[in-house]
Design a protein around this motif. Sequence first.
Motif, PDB file in Angstrom:
ATOM      1  N   SER A 152       0.763  -1.097  -0.050  1.00 40.32           N
ATOM      2  CA  SER A 152      -0.219  -0.138   0.140  1.00 40.32           C
ATOM      3  C   SER A 152       1.372   1.352   0.118  1.00 40.32           C
ATOM      4  O   SER A 152       1.411   1.460   0.849  1.00 40.32           O
ATOM      5  N   CYS A 153       0.253   2.446  -0.972  1.00 42.70           N
ATOM      6  CA  CYS A 153       0.838   3.875  -0.161  1.00 42.70           C
ATOM      7  C   CYS A 153       0.312   4.884  -0.467  1.00 42.70           C
ATOM      8  O   CYS A 153      -1.026   4.787  -1.540  1.00 42.70           O
ATOM      9  N   ALA A 154      -0.104   5.394   1.039  1.00 39.86           N
ATOM     10  CA  ALA A 154      -0.872   6.239   1.247  1.00 39.86           C
ATOM     11  C   ALA A 154      -0.387   7.736   0.728  1.00 39.86           C
ATOM     12  O   ALA A 154       0.407   8.231   1.219  1.00 39.86           O
ATOM     13  N   ALA A 155      -1.030   8.782   0.681  1.00 40.47           N
ATOM     14  CA  ALA A 155      -0.429   9.404  -0.029  1.00 40.47           C
ATOM     15  C   ALA A 155      -1.569  10.859   0.652  1.00 40.47           C
ATOM     16  O   ALA A 155      -2.438  10.755   1.120  1.00 40.47           O
ATOM     17  N   SER A 156      -0.578  11.674   1.254  1.00 42.85           N
ATOM     18  CA  SER A 156      -1.104  13.200   1.791  1.00 42.85           C
ATOM     19  C   SER A 156      -0.151  14.065   1.605  1.00 42.85           C
ATOM     20  O   SER A 156       1.128  14.107   1.087  1.00 42.85           O
ATOM     21  N   GLY A 157      -0.979  15.159   2.552  1.00 41.46           N
ATOM     22  CA  GLY A 157      -0.456  16.704   2.129  1.00 41.46           C
ATOM     23  C   GLY A 157      -0.626  17.253   0.677  1.00 41.46           C
ATOM     24  O   GLY A 157      -0.448  18.633   0.902  1.00 41.46           O
TER      25      GLY A 157
END
Length: 123
Positions: A21-26
């Motif tokens: 998984s790759c969780a993106a934020s910002g």
Amino acid sequence: QVQLVESGGGLVQVGGSLRLSCAASGRTFRSYAMGWFRQAPGKEREFVGTIKWSSGRTYYADSVKGRFTISRDNAKNTVYLQMNSLKPEDTAVYYCAGASSFAVTSEAEYDYWGQGTQVTVSS
């Protein structure tokens, strides 16, 4: 602050499966393409595949085509790399990255990177 955080790596036997998984934020990555790269010990980092966030269209390296699948969950702002039929040569640190263009395979085209997650395939 933009962050990409990979998870899901680990040790798996030959022929097994793993989902990263790759969780993106910002920031919003909806106009971006999210790519997966990997780097084996002593080797250059190589392109694995990419997905265009807006359409879900995907593009893969020949070495993983038919075995790996990239998908995304808009609600969770997360991209996944499903890896099946794993081989010892798939052993590497896997990175997710964000690029403004789709189907680019050069890491120089990617603006944002995660810290990586280790995948080890044992025989």
